[in-house]
Scaffold this motif. Structure first.
Motif, PDB file in Angstrom:
ATOM      1  N   VAL A 561     -13.232  -9.817   3.238  1.00  0.00           N
ATOM      2  CA  VAL A 561     -13.472  -8.468   3.768  1.00  0.00           C
ATOM      3  C   VAL A 561     -12.396  -8.080   4.781  1.00  0.00           C
ATOM      4  CG1 VAL A 561     -15.083  -7.090   5.145  1.00  0.00           C
ATOM      5  CG2 VAL A 561     -15.928  -8.436   3.231  1.00  0.00           C
ATOM      6  N   GLU A 562     -11.850  -9.111   5.484  1.00  0.00           N
ATOM      7  CA  GLU A 562     -10.766  -8.817   6.434  1.00  0.00           C
ATOM      8  C   GLU A 562      -9.585  -8.141   5.729  1.00  0.00           C
ATOM      9  OE1 GLU A 562      -9.817 -12.554   8.289  1.00  0.00           O
ATOM     10  OE2 GLU A 562     -11.729 -12.538   9.374  1.00  0.00           O
ATOM     11  N   THR A 563      -9.305  -8.559   4.497  1.00  0.00           N
ATOM     12  CA  THR A 563      -8.117  -8.025   3.812  1.00  0.00           C
ATOM     13  C   THR A 563      -8.391  -6.682   3.127  1.00  0.00           C
ATOM     14  OG1 THR A 563      -8.643  -9.209   1.804  1.00  0.00           O
ATOM     15  CG2 THR A 563      -7.149 -10.310   3.339  1.00  0.00           C
ATOM     16  N   CYS A 564      -9.636  -6.433   2.745  1.00  0.00           N
ATOM     17  CA  CYS A 564      -9.867  -5.230   1.945  1.00  0.00           C
ATOM     18  C   CYS A 564      -9.787  -3.952   2.778  1.00  0.00           C
ATOM     19  CB  CYS A 564     -11.189  -5.301   1.188  1.00  0.00           C
ATOM     20  SG  CYS A 564     -12.600  -5.345   2.270  1.00  0.00           S
ATOM     21  N   ALA A 565     -10.005  -4.078   4.094  1.00  0.00           N
ATOM     22  CA  ALA A 565      -9.911  -2.868   4.914  1.00  0.00           C
ATOM     23  C   ALA A 565      -8.494  -2.302   4.824  1.00  0.00           C
ATOM     24  CB  ALA A 565     -10.275  -3.205   6.363  1.00  0.00           C
ATOM     25  N   SER A 566      -7.502  -3.189   4.844  1.00  0.00           N
ATOM     26  CA  SER A 566      -6.127  -2.682   4.767  1.00  0.00           C
ATOM     27  C   SER A 566      -5.831  -2.127   3.377  1.00  0.00           C
ATOM     28  CB  SER A 566      -5.115  -3.757   5.168  1.00  0.00           C
ATOM     29  OG  SER A 566      -5.265  -4.867   4.330  1.00  0.00           O
ATOM     30  N   SER A 567      -6.427  -2.709   2.330  1.00  0.00           N
ATOM     31  CA  SER A 567      -6.237  -2.143   0.986  1.00  0.00           C
ATOM     32  C   SER A 567      -6.839  -0.747   0.918  1.00  0.00           C
ATOM     33  CB  SER A 567      -6.904  -3.018  -0.083  1.00  0.00           C
ATOM     34  OG  SER A 567      -6.388  -4.304  -0.035  1.00  0.00           O
ATOM     35  N   ASN A 568      -7.993  -0.582   1.554  1.00  0.00           N
ATOM     36  CA  ASN A 568      -8.624   0.742   1.603  1.00  0.00           C
ATOM     37  C   ASN A 568      -7.687   1.766   2.235  1.00  0.00           C
ATOM     38  OD1 ASN A 568     -11.119   0.712   0.374  1.00  0.00           O
ATOM     39  ND2 ASN A 568     -12.217  -0.018   2.192  1.00  0.00           N
ATOM     40  N   GLN A 569      -7.052   1.351   3.342  1.00  0.00           N
ATOM     41  CA  GLN A 569      -6.134   2.262   4.041  1.00  0.00           C
ATOM     42  C   GLN A 569      -4.951   2.630   3.160  1.00  0.00           C
ATOM     43  OE1 GLN A 569      -6.912   3.425   6.847  1.00  0.00           O
ATOM     44  NE2 GLN A 569      -8.394   2.012   7.744  1.00  0.00           N
ATOM     45  N   LEU A 570      -4.428   1.618   2.485  1.00  0.00           N
ATOM     46  CA  LEU A 570      -3.275   1.843   1.602  1.00  0.00           C
ATOM     47  C   LEU A 570      -3.601   2.847   0.514  1.00  0.00           C
ATOM     48  CD1 LEU A 570      -1.676  -1.613   0.715  1.00  0.00           C
ATOM     49  CD2 LEU A 570      -0.517   0.432   1.583  1.00  0.00           C
ATOM     50  N   LEU A 571      -4.756   2.634  -0.105  1.00  0.00           N
ATOM     51  CA  LEU A 571      -5.174   3.525  -1.187  1.00  0.00           C
ATOM     52  C   LEU A 571      -5.373   4.945  -0.659  1.00  0.00           C
ATOM     53  CD1 LEU A 571      -6.196   4.217  -4.028  1.00  0.00           C
ATOM     54  CD2 LEU A 571      -8.381   3.167  -3.439  1.00  0.00           C
ATOM     55  N   ALA A 572      -6.021   5.038   0.506  1.00  0.00           N
ATOM     56  CA  ALA A 572      -6.273   6.364   1.074  1.00  0.00           C
ATOM     57  C   ALA A 572      -4.955   7.071   1.376  1.00  0.00           C
ATOM     58  CB  ALA A 572      -7.109   6.232   2.340  1.00  0.00           C
ATOM     59  N   ALA A 573      -4.014   6.322   1.939  1.00  0.00           N
ATOM     60  CA  ALA A 573      -2.722   6.930   2.284  1.00  0.00           C
ATOM     61  C   ALA A 573      -2.003   7.384   1.017  1.00  0.00           C
ATOM     62  CB  ALA A 573      -1.876   5.926   3.052  1.00  0.00           C
ATOM     63  N   ALA A 574      -2.042   6.545  -0.014  1.00  0.00           N
ATOM     64  CA  ALA A 574      -1.363   6.894  -1.272  1.00  0.00           C
ATOM     65  C   ALA A 574      -1.972   8.151  -1.858  1.00  0.00           C
ATOM     66  CB  ALA A 574      -1.473   5.732  -2.251  1.00  0.00           C
ATOM     67  N   ARG A 575      -3.281   8.264  -1.747  1.00  0.00           N
ATOM     68  CA  ARG A 575      -3.942   9.431  -2.330  1.00  0.00           C
ATOM     69  C   ARG A 575      -3.660  10.691  -1.535  1.00  0.00           C
ATOM     70  NH1 ARG A 575      -9.612   7.878  -4.874  1.00  0.00           N
ATOM     71  NH2 ARG A 575      -8.698   8.637  -6.777  1.00  0.00           N
ATOM     72  N   ARG A 576      -3.601  10.524  -0.216  1.00  0.00           N
ATOM     73  CA  ARG A 576      -3.277  11.701   0.611  1.00  0.00           C
ATOM     74  C   ARG A 576      -1.890  12.209   0.262  1.00  0.00           C
ATOM     75  NH1 ARG A 576      -6.243   9.267   4.940  1.00  0.00           N
ATOM     76  NH2 ARG A 576      -4.367   8.123   5.541  1.00  0.00           N
ATOM     77  N   LYS A 577      -0.971  11.246   0.109  1.00  0.00           N
ATOM     78  CA  LYS A 577       0.410  11.612  -0.193  1.00  0.00           C
ATOM     79  C   LYS A 577       0.463  12.317  -1.545  1.00  0.00           C
ATOM     80  CE  LYS A 577       4.929   9.529  -0.591  1.00  0.00           C
ATOM     81  NZ  LYS A 577       5.476   8.343  -1.224  1.00  0.00           N
ATOM     82  N   SER A 578      -0.202  11.711  -2.487  1.00  0.00           N
ATOM     83  CA  SER A 578      -0.180  12.263  -3.830  1.00  0.00           C
ATOM     84  C   SER A 578      -0.861  13.628  -3.866  1.00  0.00           C
ATOM     85  CB  SER A 578      -0.847  11.252  -4.763  1.00  0.00           C
ATOM     86  OG  SER A 578      -1.295  11.864  -5.893  1.00  0.00           O
ATOM     87  N   GLN A 579      -1.929  13.759  -3.071  1.00  0.00           N
ATOM     88  CA  GLN A 579      -2.631  15.043  -3.005  1.00  0.00           C
ATOM     89  C   GLN A 579      -1.720  16.130  -2.447  1.00  0.00           C
ATOM     90  OE1 GLN A 579      -6.295  14.352  -1.032  1.00  0.00           O
ATOM     91  NE2 GLN A 579      -7.458  15.576  -2.474  1.00  0.00           N
ATOM     92  N   GLY A 580      -0.935  15.710  -1.436  1.00  0.00           N
ATOM     93  CA  GLY A 580       0.005  16.645  -0.836  1.00  0.00           C
ATOM     94  C   GLY A 580       1.034  17.131  -1.842  1.00  0.00           C
ATOM     95  N   ASN A 581       1.375  16.255  -2.784  1.00  0.00           N
ATOM     96  CA  ASN A 581       2.386  16.604  -3.783  1.00  0.00           C
ATOM     97  C   ASN A 581       1.835  17.382  -4.960  1.00  0.00           C
ATOM     98  OD1 ASN A 581       4.199  15.258  -2.279  1.00  0.00           O
ATOM     99  ND2 ASN A 581       4.078  13.352  -3.456  1.00  0.00           N
TER     100      ASN A 581
END
Ligand SMILES: CCCCCCCCCCCCC/C=C/[C@@H](O)[C@@H](N)CO[C@@H]1O[C@H](CO)[C@H](O)[C@H](O)[C@H]1O
Length: 592
Positions: A561-581
């Motif tokens: 669970v310690e590692t998945c929080a950062s994966s969640n952040q990565l995915l969210a950031a990627a989606r925000r970026k992609s949404q912006g585009n």
């Protein structure tokens, strides 16, 4: 046993919607269940269900006693490891993962055709691009290597290498090359390929011209396809399986019509399809045995998927018989001919009697000739076993007005315990102890064959992008532990395959149910993969070859669970970026 609730195939209306809320990352995601997938039941149905609840509770309360070795240990955890050489893997199938539906000369499959019909698939999704595994297999093998998988279970798309279905017409060398590259790269990375020849994607032309598995000519066409696979890949592939989950092919493809080719031939279609599938399996096994075994030294099995059926009241003979019927109509339908030479007696009795009552001159269950029985018997070098869930079973008579069907032929009702976790698909409750029972059943009924677990896993039922999949870690932990107990019982289990490596196209549910160890962002055309916490958890099971001791195992989930929080952040950031585009909103099936 604490009591159970009638569900039939109407969903229990007190349904729990899953565990995402416990592990929420509000900043990044929102977790919703779509309205259209909710069960719809009327007040009358609720009343009927309530009556069943009461009846079922009465039945269940009378069965409080633990009664045998499997049940006595059903809640205790067993710390130990698997035998050396136990094989750990993950699975996929061609249609669910590859995409590239019309690329490089691939022909159309029944799933390509079925998904094009409006209203057949949730949100009218298709597997046209899916995970784009066709182009991203190298990346996927890197993921497998990172997990230290010993094997990868995948299927070959028949129309990708034989576009019309027929070997005599055209062999698509580009399709062959794709599988050669995949197999070579797996072997280069010391991952054993376990190959399924048929995971549901029949060439569409064979459906159109002959009616698919309703027609006995499929036996020869399938044998030609298999023979070509042995010829081209057999020097590298040593584990073959003919069919994956023929129960679903027969029942969902030809009885309920929920799967391709969508035929609703109630009471006959499934039995006929299964009959031809069993013959096709046997023929392919003999082909390998006669032409390839001595050179290639591989094995041919079949992958059968079945739920466990537990009597509601284990002191009640009628419940015991109904549960036995449930299993024989499920696993036994295919396993008994292949291991013992003919259909289970109880299927012959029930379907024969009902066919007689309907005034038919012969049973709706086809008959094997004596020659066919001996030809089919023993055609299995190892058994692939898919298993996901369990039901409580009690007898139930269906009024003749309902018409004949596979379901009414069995004379039983399926029940579930409201306490069973059900984080995923509507049919999938987590009941780990049923897995051990199923494995022991295989041992005693079929002469303790070599078993490879070919599918086991759980989905998220919500439109949910939480990578901290606590419920999946729990499911794997408990199911794999029951498998370990079964190994201790003497069941000859040699390997385990987590279903599935990636989120993928989940048949009539489209992309709404995610079984993957890796999350796939289907809304992004690059189909990026993100590890869920269960990747870390499964990795630890693999590297320890089981569950060495309590102290260590108890730390695994926390670390994952310690590692998945950062994966969640990565995915969210990627989606925000992609949404912006993008101007376009996310597809509805993948809302964030
Ligand atoms: C009179 C009685 C009324 C009867 C009502 C009929 C309703 C029938 C519904 C049947 C539903 C069965 C659902 C069970 C499915 C699983 O066994 C099946 N999905 C397992 O197959 C594998 O599943 C994996 C995950 O779902 C994966 O998709 C894989 O490809 C499959 O092989």
């Amino acid at each position: 046993m604490t009591g159970c609730v009638f569900s039939g195939f109407l969903r229990n209306y007190t349904e729990v919607w899953g565990l995402c809320g416990n592990l929420w990352t509000p900043e990044a995601f929102e977790c919703k269940k779509t309205e259209s997938s909710l069960p719809k039941i009327t007040m009358l149905q609720r009343c009927v269900l309530r009556t069943y609840h009461v009846l079922a509770l009465v039945l269940c309360v009378s069965a409080r006693e633990d009664f045998d070795w499997t049940k006595n240990e059903k809640t205790s955890f067993y710390y130990s490891t698997f035998p050396t050489g136990f094989s750990w893997g993950a699975g996929s199938s061609a249609y669910q993962t590859e995409g590239a539906w019309n690329i490089d000369g691939k022909g159309m499959s029944i799933w390509d055709a079925f998904t094009r019909k409006k209203g057949k698939i949730f949100l009218n999704d298709t597997g046209d691009t899916s995970c784009d595994g066709y182009n991203k297999f190298k990346e996927d093998i890197t993921l497998m290597k990172d997990m230290k998988l010993n094997h990868y279970r995948f299927s070959i798309s028949w129309p990708r290498i034989l576009p019309s279905g027929l070997k005599s017409e055209h062999i698509n060398e580009k399709g062959i090359k794709y599988y050669e590259d995949l197999i070579n790269m797996l072997l280069d990375n010391k991952i054993t390929p376990i190959v399924i020849l048929y995971h549901w994607d029949l060439p569409q032309l064979l459906q159109e011209k002959y009616g698919g598995w309703q027609n006995v000519t499929m036996v020869n066409y399938f044998n030609d396809f298999a023979n070509l696979c042995f010829e081209r890949f057999g020097h590298k592939v040593k584990y073959w399986m003919t069919f994956n989950n023929p129960w679903s092919i027969a029942v969902e493809g030809y009885e309920t019509g929920e799967h391709a080719p969508g035929m609703k031939l109630k009471g006959t279609g499934a039995y006929k399809a299964a009959h031809h599938i069993i013959k096709a399996h046997a023929k392919v096994w003999h082909t390998y045995d006669m032409q390839w075994r001595s050179k290639q030294k591989g094995m041919v099995g079949i992958s059968l998927t079945a739920d466990w059926g537990e009597p509601v009241d284990i002191t009640n003979q009628r419940d015991i018989e109904a549960a036995e019927r449930y299993i024989q109509f499920y696993l036994g339908w295919f396993a008994t001919p292949i291991f013992n030479g003919d259909y289970p007696q109880v299927m012959k009795d029930y379907i024969g009697r009902k066919s007689g009552q309907q005034g038919l001159g012969a049973s709706r269950l086809p008959v094997f000739s004596p020659q066919e029985k001996s030809y089919i018997k023993g055609t299995c070098d190892f058994l692939g076993l898919g298993h996901f869930t369990t039901r409580y079973i009690t007898p139930k008579n269906y009024p003749s007005g309902l018409g004949d069907s596979y379901f009414t032929d069995r004379d039983l009702a399926e029940l579930v315990d409201p306490k069973w976790p059900d984080p995923g698909s509507e049919w999938l409750y987590s009941v780990p102890w049923g897995f051990r029972r199923m494995l022991n059943f295989v041992k005693t009924q079929y002469g303790n064959p070599m078993v490879y677990v070919t599918e086991n896993g759980v989905s998220e039922k919500m439109v949910c992008t939480d990578l901290c999949d606590d419920w999946r870690m729990q499911y794997f932990k408990d199911y794999i532990n029951e498998m370990l107990k079964a190994v201790k019982d003497g069941v000859n289990v040699k390997g385990y395959t987590a279903w599935s490596l990636l989120d993928n196209f989940e048949w009539d549910e489209g992309f709404s149910e995610r079984f993957g160890l890796y999350y796939v962002d289907f809304s992004n055309k690059n189909k990026p993969r993100y590890p869920k916490a269960s990747v870390q958890f499964y990795k630890r099971i693999i590297s320890s070859n089981g569950f060495p001791n309590q102290r260590e195992v108890e730390s695994w989930k926390r670390k994952a669970v310690e590692t998945c929080a950062s994966s969640n952040q990565l995915l969210a950031a990627a989606r925000r970026k992609s949404q912006g585009n993008q101007e376009k909103a996310w597809p509805v099936h993948d809302e964030v």
